[in-house]
Motif scaffolding. Sequence first.
Motif, PDB file in Angstrom:
ATOM      1  N   ILE A  65       0.832  -1.207   0.000  1.00  0.00           N
ATOM      2  CA  ILE A  65       0.000   0.000   0.000  1.00  0.00           C
ATOM      3  C   ILE A  65       0.871   1.263   0.000  1.00  0.00           C
ATOM      4  O   ILE A  65       0.603   2.223  -0.719  1.00  0.00           O
ATOM      5  CB  ILE A  65      -0.968  -0.009   1.210  1.00  0.00           C
ATOM      6  CG1 ILE A  65      -2.017  -1.103   1.037  1.00  0.00           C
ATOM      7  CG2 ILE A  65      -1.636   1.342   1.388  1.00  0.00           C
ATOM      8  CD1 ILE A  65      -2.903  -1.291   2.247  1.00  0.00           C
ATOM      9  N   GLY A  66       1.932   1.257   0.803  1.00  0.00           N
ATOM     10  CA  GLY A  66       2.822   2.417   0.861  1.00  0.00           C
ATOM     11  C   GLY A  66       3.541   2.661  -0.451  1.00  0.00           C
ATOM     12  O   GLY A  66       3.639   3.796  -0.911  1.00  0.00           O
ATOM     13  N   LEU A  67       4.049   1.590  -1.072  1.00  0.00           N
ATOM     14  CA  LEU A  67       4.719   1.756  -2.358  1.00  0.00           C
ATOM     15  C   LEU A  67       3.752   2.204  -3.442  1.00  0.00           C
ATOM     16  O   LEU A  67       4.092   3.034  -4.290  1.00  0.00           O
ATOM     17  CB  LEU A  67       5.398   0.448  -2.773  1.00  0.00           C
ATOM     18  CG  LEU A  67       6.657   0.085  -1.992  1.00  0.00           C
ATOM     19  CD1 LEU A  67       7.179  -1.256  -2.446  1.00  0.00           C
ATOM     20  CD2 LEU A  67       7.722   1.147  -2.144  1.00  0.00           C
ATOM     21  N   ASN A  68       2.531   1.678  -3.411  1.00  0.00           N
ATOM     22  CA  ASN A  68       1.523   2.086  -4.392  1.00  0.00           C
ATOM     23  C   ASN A  68       1.168   3.560  -4.210  1.00  0.00           C
ATOM     24  O   ASN A  68       0.995   4.292  -5.191  1.00  0.00           O
ATOM     25  CB  ASN A  68       0.281   1.203  -4.262  1.00  0.00           C
ATOM     26  CG  ASN A  68      -0.644   1.364  -5.433  1.00  0.00           C
ATOM     27  OD1 ASN A  68      -0.257   1.831  -6.480  1.00  0.00           O
ATOM     28  ND2 ASN A  68      -1.884   0.961  -5.237  1.00  0.00           N
ATOM     29  N   THR A  69       1.077   4.020  -2.982  1.00  0.00           N
ATOM     30  CA  THR A  69       0.770   5.425  -2.708  1.00  0.00           C
ATOM     31  C   THR A  69       1.889   6.329  -3.206  1.00  0.00           C
ATOM     32  O   THR A  69       1.629   7.383  -3.800  1.00  0.00           O
ATOM     33  CB  THR A  69       0.543   5.635  -1.201  1.00  0.00           C
ATOM     34  OG1 THR A  69      -0.472   4.743  -0.753  1.00  0.00           O
ATOM     35  CG2 THR A  69       0.121   7.053  -0.895  1.00  0.00           C
ATOM     36  N   ILE A  70       3.135   5.929  -2.991  1.00  0.00           N
ATOM     37  CA  ILE A  70       4.264   6.727  -3.463  1.00  0.00           C
ATOM     38  C   ILE A  70       4.289   6.764  -4.988  1.00  0.00           C
ATOM     39  O   ILE A  70       4.524   7.822  -5.591  1.00  0.00           O
ATOM     40  CB  ILE A  70       5.582   6.181  -2.881  1.00  0.00           C
ATOM     41  CG1 ILE A  70       5.635   6.485  -1.383  1.00  0.00           C
ATOM     42  CG2 ILE A  70       6.786   6.790  -3.582  1.00  0.00           C
ATOM     43  CD1 ILE A  70       6.815   5.874  -0.674  1.00  0.00           C
ATOM     44  N   MET A  71       4.029   5.641  -5.620  1.00  0.00           N
ATOM     45  CA  MET A  71       4.002   5.613  -7.085  1.00  0.00           C
ATOM     46  C   MET A  71       2.860   6.488  -7.620  1.00  0.00           C
ATOM     47  O   MET A  71       3.024   7.161  -8.634  1.00  0.00           O
ATOM     48  CB  MET A  71       3.853   4.179  -7.592  1.00  0.00           C
ATOM     49  CG  MET A  71       5.007   3.287  -7.221  1.00  0.00           C
ATOM     50  SD  MET A  71       6.573   3.872  -7.843  1.00  0.00           S
ATOM     51  CE  MET A  71       6.465   3.321  -9.512  1.00  0.00           C
ATOM     52  N   ASP A  72       1.715   6.473  -6.939  1.00  0.00           N
ATOM     53  CA  ASP A  72       0.602   7.329  -7.349  1.00  0.00           C
ATOM     54  C   ASP A  72       0.965   8.808  -7.238  1.00  0.00           C
ATOM     55  O   ASP A  72       0.566   9.618  -8.073  1.00  0.00           O
ATOM     56  CB  ASP A  72      -0.645   7.042  -6.515  1.00  0.00           C
ATOM     57  CG  ASP A  72      -1.317   5.745  -6.897  1.00  0.00           C
ATOM     58  OD1 ASP A  72      -0.996   5.204  -7.976  1.00  0.00           O
ATOM     59  OD2 ASP A  72      -2.170   5.273  -6.112  1.00  0.00           O
ATOM     60  N   SER A  73       1.710   9.163  -6.196  1.00  0.00           N
ATOM     61  CA  SER A  73       2.064  10.574  -6.025  1.00  0.00           C
ATOM     62  C   SER A  73       3.018  11.040  -7.113  1.00  0.00           C
ATOM     63  O   SER A  73       3.017  12.213  -7.474  1.00  0.00           O
ATOM     64  CB  SER A  73       2.686  10.799  -4.653  1.00  0.00           C
ATOM     65  OG  SER A  73       4.005  10.283  -4.606  1.00  0.00           O
TER      66      SER A  73
END
Length: 79
Positions: A65-73
């Motif tokens: 979830i954290g990596l996906n959030t960073i990639m989304d940003s």
Amino acid sequence: MEEQSRTDKNILRKGIKRLVICLVLMFLGPTLVHLTLSNDDKPLYIPLLIVSILLCILAIVMLFIGLNTIMDSMFKRNN
């Protein structure tokens, strides 16, 4: 005109917080598993084993979830 995509700092901050939570869980879960498995004669053996395995699974989930959030940003475009 083409807009430059920029990193959304608020979403990036949220992703980093999730990765910090993941880091804490990555140490807490296996440590609790080790302590639980070394004391298998205690009365709270099964509940502690279940909680420690859930913490390990939660660490993996928080990592994704954290990596996906960073990639989304970084790569998502706001319209």
